[in-house]
Design a protein around this motif. Sequence first.
Motif, PDB file in Angstrom:
ATOM      1  N   PRO A  30       0.626  -1.250   0.002  1.00 58.54           N
ATOM      2  CA  PRO A  30       0.009  -0.020  -0.034  1.00 58.54           C
ATOM      3  C   PRO A  30       0.840   1.275  -0.007  1.00 58.54           C
ATOM      4  O   PRO A  30       0.660   2.001  -0.835  1.00 58.54           O
ATOM      5  CB  PRO A  30      -0.801  -0.219   1.282  1.00 58.54           C
ATOM      6  N   PRO A  31       1.775   1.322   0.964  1.00 61.36           N
ATOM      7  CA  PRO A  31       2.423   2.574   0.713  1.00 61.36           C
ATOM      8  C   PRO A  31       3.749   2.796  -0.421  1.00 61.36           C
ATOM      9  O   PRO A  31       3.761   3.909  -0.924  1.00 61.36           O
ATOM     10  CB  PRO A  31       3.388   2.609   2.073  1.00 61.36           C
ATOM     11  N   TYR A  40      -1.743  14.458 -15.782  1.00 61.42           N
ATOM     12  CA  TYR A  40      -1.288  14.266 -14.671  1.00 61.42           C
ATOM     13  C   TYR A  40      -2.322  13.631 -13.654  1.00 61.42           C
ATOM     14  O   TYR A  40      -2.287  12.350 -13.103  1.00 61.42           O
ATOM     15  CB  TYR A  40      -0.461  15.356 -13.844  1.00 61.42           C
ATOM     16  N   LEU A  41      -3.436  13.928 -13.799  1.00 62.30           N
ATOM     17  CA  LEU A  41      -5.007  13.423 -12.964  1.00 62.30           C
ATOM     18  C   LEU A  41      -5.040  12.035 -13.946  1.00 62.30           C
ATOM     19  O   LEU A  41      -5.438  11.032 -13.288  1.00 62.30           O
ATOM     20  CB  LEU A  41      -5.950  14.348 -13.327  1.00 62.30           C
ATOM     21  N   ALA A  42      -5.133  11.968 -15.121  1.00 58.60           N
ATOM     22  CA  ALA A  42      -5.433  10.683 -15.697  1.00 58.60           C
ATOM     23  C   ALA A  42      -4.293   9.733 -15.380  1.00 58.60           C
ATOM     24  O   ALA A  42      -4.539   8.399 -15.051  1.00 58.60           O
ATOM     25  CB  ALA A  42      -5.120  10.793 -17.403  1.00 58.60           C
ATOM     26  N   LEU A  43      -2.983   9.962 -15.328  1.00 60.26           N
ATOM     27  CA  LEU A  43      -1.929   8.808 -15.002  1.00 60.26           C
ATOM     28  C   LEU A  43      -2.289   8.436 -13.521  1.00 60.26           C
ATOM     29  O   LEU A  43      -2.088   7.301 -13.529  1.00 60.26           O
ATOM     30  CB  LEU A  43      -0.518   9.565 -15.220  1.00 60.26           C
ATOM     31  N   VAL A  62      -6.053   2.863  -9.721  1.00 55.15           N
ATOM     32  CA  VAL A  62      -6.944   1.710  -9.826  1.00 55.15           C
ATOM     33  C   VAL A  62      -5.853   0.347  -9.878  1.00 55.15           C
ATOM     34  O   VAL A  62      -6.181  -0.650  -9.219  1.00 55.15           O
ATOM     35  CB  VAL A  62      -7.479   1.558 -11.275  1.00 55.15           C
ATOM     36  N   GLY A  63      -4.791   0.270 -10.677  1.00 60.76           N
ATOM     37  CA  GLY A  63      -3.879  -0.831 -10.387  1.00 60.76           C
ATOM     38  C   GLY A  63      -3.376  -1.022  -9.282  1.00 60.76           C
ATOM     39  O   GLY A  63      -3.200  -2.166  -8.693  1.00 60.76           O
ATOM     40  N   GLN A  64      -2.901   0.076  -8.324  1.00 61.79           N
ATOM     41  CA  GLN A  64      -2.605  -0.112  -6.908  1.00 61.79           C
ATOM     42  C   GLN A  64      -3.702  -0.994  -6.070  1.00 61.79           C
ATOM     43  O   GLN A  64      -3.399  -1.678  -5.122  1.00 61.79           O
ATOM     44  CB  GLN A  64      -2.479   1.203  -6.322  1.00 61.79           C
ATOM     45  N   TYR A  65      -5.073  -0.491  -6.301  1.00 61.27           N
ATOM     46  CA  TYR A  65      -6.242  -1.027  -5.586  1.00 61.27           C
ATOM     47  C   TYR A  65      -6.119  -2.499  -5.794  1.00 61.27           C
ATOM     48  O   TYR A  65      -6.361  -3.375  -4.829  1.00 61.27           O
ATOM     49  CB  TYR A  65      -7.344  -0.139  -6.001  1.00 61.27           C
ATOM     50  N   PHE A  66      -6.065  -2.944  -7.272  1.00 61.98           N
ATOM     51  CA  PHE A  66      -6.224  -4.305  -7.272  1.00 61.98           C
ATOM     52  C   PHE A  66      -5.213  -5.079  -6.685  1.00 61.98           C
ATOM     53  O   PHE A  66      -4.945  -6.507  -6.283  1.00 61.98           O
ATOM     54  CB  PHE A  66      -6.509  -4.492  -9.018  1.00 61.98           C
ATOM     55  N   LEU A  76     -12.524 -10.080   0.995  1.00 57.62           N
ATOM     56  CA  LEU A  76     -11.843  -9.150   0.083  1.00 57.62           C
ATOM     57  C   LEU A  76     -12.787  -8.018   0.047  1.00 57.62           C
ATOM     58  O   LEU A  76     -13.911  -7.930   0.056  1.00 57.62           O
ATOM     59  CB  LEU A  76     -11.356  -9.750  -1.082  1.00 57.62           C
ATOM     60  N   PRO A  77     -11.845  -6.696  -0.152  1.00 59.60           N
ATOM     61  CA  PRO A  77     -12.625  -5.445  -0.281  1.00 59.60           C
ATOM     62  C   PRO A  77     -13.285  -5.479  -1.441  1.00 59.60           C
ATOM     63  O   PRO A  77     -12.935  -6.301  -2.593  1.00 59.60           O
ATOM     64  CB  PRO A  77     -11.323  -4.315  -0.067  1.00 59.60           C
ATOM     65  N   PRO A  78     -14.541  -4.697  -1.829  1.00 65.46           N
ATOM     66  CA  PRO A  78     -15.251  -4.841  -3.038  1.00 65.46           C
ATOM     67  C   PRO A  78     -14.397  -4.255  -4.190  1.00 65.46           C
ATOM     68  O   PRO A  78     -13.700  -3.168  -3.769  1.00 65.46           O
ATOM     69  CB  PRO A  78     -16.258  -4.199  -2.700  1.00 65.46           C
ATOM     70  N   THR A  79     -14.719  -4.429  -5.205  1.00 60.79           N
ATOM     71  CA  THR A  79     -13.872  -3.832  -6.477  1.00 60.79           C
ATOM     72  C   THR A  79     -14.650  -2.471  -6.760  1.00 60.79           C
ATOM     73  O   THR A  79     -15.829  -2.450  -6.086  1.00 60.79           O
ATOM     74  CB  THR A  79     -13.965  -4.582  -7.515  1.00 60.79           C
TER      75      THR A  79
END
Length: 311
Positions: A216-217, A265-268, A274-278, A291-294
């Motif tokens: 996470p960090p 920058y906002l788009a990147l 999203v990738g970090q979340y998954f 597991l946390p919801p998607t």
Amino acid sequence: MTDKIDKVSGPADTPPAGTLPPEAIRAIPVRHYGRWVSAIVTIVLVAAVGYAFSQGNVRWQTIPEKLFDPSIITGMWHTILISVASMALGLALGVLFAVMRLSKNPVTSTIAWFYIWFFRGTPVYVQLLIWFNLALIFPVLNLGFYKDEMTQVMTPFLAALLGLGLNEGAYMAEIVRAGIQSVDEGQTEASHALGMTQTQTMRRVVLPQAMRVIVPPTGNEFINMLKTSSLVVAVQYADLLRAAQDIAATSFAVMEMFFVASIWYLALTSVFSVGQYFLERRFARGSTRSLPPTPWQKLRSNLQNLSNWRR
């Protein structure tokens, strides 16, 4: 005795003749009026900010025209390249110096402490400038087996990589160290009892379990790296911000090009978030009961709650 129990319990299971069954309880959701008030206040503030910008001297048609300009797209790819390369260098250095910091050898632990102390204690902007102007004190790089002028060696890309990567390595060392220390010491003792060496224990037992704390960090650090990479404009690296500034210098659309850079920058950061979340969700398996919801599951749940509230 059994017949008597059946005769007594039988009539109790069915309602007496001539009586109606109890009505089903109708649950009424609690009204959260504070949410509506906060939503209205937010909408009013956003509308006020939008109205203020609409009254400003901004050429809004320039933003969509320059959003996909070839130089902007090239700068965007350069930003991704320097961010990924710097983060990879920082992660490798972070793991190395975290292990050195936890070592019982006073020499290696002192070296790791000094590295973390120095690179965390000085601004990354200053570090970038030092690497870029290194030719002022070392005009020639002479390593014995390699000799060349420093201006030819220290390119803008290398200066940006060293400035961002070495600085990130100091922060990653502390993150990895915290992750390693979160693993119970009994895991290490059991590994040693099975005959594993210190290196095998760290690679096969400790680090895989520490990833749940490290990921996470680390994701946050990479997203921060995407934004911090805009500082490489100081070493003349052709990133997204540098491309926007070059276009602004010729088209005199300074604020408009800053808006274009901000959109990218906002788009990147959104895509990598999203990738970090998954990735976090994957490493959460086995540590949580559910597991946390998607994001799609969250959206569907919110829509279902909204439809239930309307009823």
